[in-house]
Design an enzyme around this catalytic site. Structure first.
Site, mmCIF file in Angstrom:
data_model
loop_
_atom_site.group_PDB
_atom_site.id
_atom_site.type_symbol
_atom_site.label_atom_id
_atom_site.label_comp_id
_atom_site.label_asym_id
_atom_site.label_seq_id
_atom_site.Cartn_x
_atom_site.Cartn_y
_atom_site.Cartn_z
ATOM 1 N N GLY A 24 0.727 -1.513 -0.173
ATOM 2 C CA GLY A 24 0.045 0.431 -0.108
ATOM 3 C C GLY A 24 0.757 1.319 0.116
ATOM 4 O O GLY A 24 1.925 1.871 0.424
ATOM 5 N N GLN A 59 3.219 10.125 0.640
ATOM 6 C CA GLN A 59 4.618 9.138 0.747
ATOM 7 C C GLN A 59 6.259 9.379 -0.152
ATOM 8 O O GLN A 59 6.712 9.201 -0.501
ATOM 9 C CB GLN A 59 4.545 7.782 1.571
ATOM 10 C CG GLN A 59 3.710 7.171 2.137
ATOM 11 C CD GLN A 59 3.472 6.030 2.482
ATOM 12 O OE1 GLN A 59 2.619 5.360 2.474
ATOM 13 N NE2 GLN A 59 4.159 5.342 3.364
ATOM 14 N N CYS A 75 6.478 -0.560 6.798
ATOM 15 C CA CYS A 75 5.609 1.056 6.581
ATOM 16 C C CYS A 75 6.419 1.366 5.504
ATOM 17 O O CYS A 75 7.582 1.356 5.817
ATOM 18 C CB CYS A 75 5.170 2.001 7.371
ATOM 19 S SG CYS A 75 4.931 3.758 6.306
ATOM 20 N N LEU A 76 6.346 2.098 3.660
ATOM 21 C CA LEU A 76 7.386 2.344 3.122
ATOM 22 C C LEU A 76 8.217 3.676 3.778
ATOM 23 O O LEU A 76 9.602 3.780 3.269
ATOM 24 C CB LEU A 76 7.106 1.952 1.914
ATOM 25 C CG LEU A 76 7.015 0.799 0.916
ATOM 26 C CD1 LEU A 76 6.360 1.534 -0.210
ATOM 27 C CD2 LEU A 76 7.677 -0.254 0.836
ATOM 28 N N HIS A 107 -4.255 2.189 7.827
ATOM 29 C CA HIS A 107 -2.904 2.423 7.952
ATOM 30 C C HIS A 107 -2.657 3.531 7.117
ATOM 31 O O HIS A 107 -2.064 4.598 7.197
ATOM 32 C CB HIS A 107 -2.407 1.248 7.447
ATOM 33 C CG HIS A 107 -0.740 1.670 7.416
ATOM 34 N ND1 HIS A 107 0.065 1.270 8.514
ATOM 35 C CD2 HIS A 107 0.462 2.536 6.667
ATOM 36 C CE1 HIS A 107 2.238 1.335 8.366
ATOM 37 N NE2 HIS A 107 1.238 2.411 7.138
ATOM 38 N N GLU A 108 -3.927 3.161 5.634
ATOM 39 C CA GLU A 108 -3.300 4.333 4.548
ATOM 40 C C GLU A 108 -3.607 5.556 4.865
ATOM 41 O O GLU A 108 -3.217 6.470 4.515
ATOM 42 C CB GLU A 108 -3.318 3.703 3.269
ATOM 43 C CG GLU A 108 -2.216 2.600 3.052
ATOM 44 C CD GLU A 108 -1.205 2.682 2.986
ATOM 45 O OE1 GLU A 108 -0.308 3.920 3.055
ATOM 46 O OE2 GLU A 108 -0.591 1.248 2.854
ATOM 47 N N HIS A 142 -1.982 8.257 6.761
ATOM 48 C CA HIS A 142 -1.187 9.167 6.049
ATOM 49 C C HIS A 142 -1.732 9.980 6.085
ATOM 50 O O HIS A 142 -0.923 11.114 5.763
ATOM 51 C CB HIS A 142 -0.285 7.914 4.823
ATOM 52 C CG HIS A 142 0.913 6.885 5.242
ATOM 53 N ND1 HIS A 142 2.121 7.894 5.833
ATOM 54 C CD2 HIS A 142 0.529 5.996 5.591
ATOM 55 C CE1 HIS A 142 2.639 6.089 6.591
ATOM 56 N NE2 HIS A 142 2.145 5.520 5.348
HETATM 57 NI NI NI Z 1 2.587 2.999 5.755
#
Ligand code: NI
Length: 172
Positions: free
Chosen positions: A46, A51, A94-95, A136-137, A140
């Site tokens: 995701g 990000q 998380c990236l 989660h997304e 962000h």
């Molecule tokens: Ni994340």
């Protein structure tokens, strides 16, 4: 499609609150395409637009297991309409916080509404990994990352770990 650099903590841009888009346009779709390619290259399941430094309410996701057919989902202006009382815990990553994994408790099911790649409204209940991932997304989009749910000690340790590995990579 272009692979864009993914911002990592403690980049202050990740704390920005993203804005809704007016309509899903070709420009939105170009952003979604870049985000998907960036997510696959990372690799991740995701990615939120912030990000890659774009403060818009846009998310891409693919929860297919390795070897399965891709199952791409695009979200513009997602909103949670209802939340189930039951909670579930997942080990999240998380990236923007590479190599850090911690358990986070969230509502097990959420009723979600969003615009898809074609700008069509979709409303559905999400559960399991889908529910965890969309929450989660969507965090962000509010400038929240999953380590914000952890103790201060664990959070500081996670940020330091990311900073250290970034230094090693860039040689600074
Ligand atoms: Ni994340």
């Amino acid at each position: 499609m272009t692979i864009r650099p993914i911002l990592t903590v403690p980049d202050p841009v990740l704390k920005q609150v993203s804005k809704p888009i007016e309509n899903v346009t070709d420009e939105t779709r170009a952003l979604m395409d870049d985000m998907l390619e960036t997510m696959y290259a990372a690799p991740g399941i995701g990615l939120a637009a912030i990000q890659i430094g774009v403060p818009l309410n846009v998310i891409v996701m693919d929860l297919a297991r390795e070897g399965d057919q891709p199952n791409v989902k695009y979200f513009a202006n997602p909103e949670i309409l209802e939340t189930a009382e039951d909670l579930s815990t997942y080990e999240e990553g998380c990236l923007s916080i590479p190599d850090v994994f911690e358990s986070v408790e969230r509502p097990e099911k959420v009723k979600l509404t969003y615009l898809d790649y074609d700008g069509k409204r979709v409303t559905e209940w999400c559960e399991g990994l889908y529910s965890t991932c969309i929450q989660h997304e969507m965090d962000h989009l509010k400038g929240v990352v999953f380590i914000d749910y952890l103790s201060r000690l664990k959070r500081d340790r996670a940020v330091k770990k990311v900073q250290k590995s970034n230094k090693l990579k860039t040689g600074i």
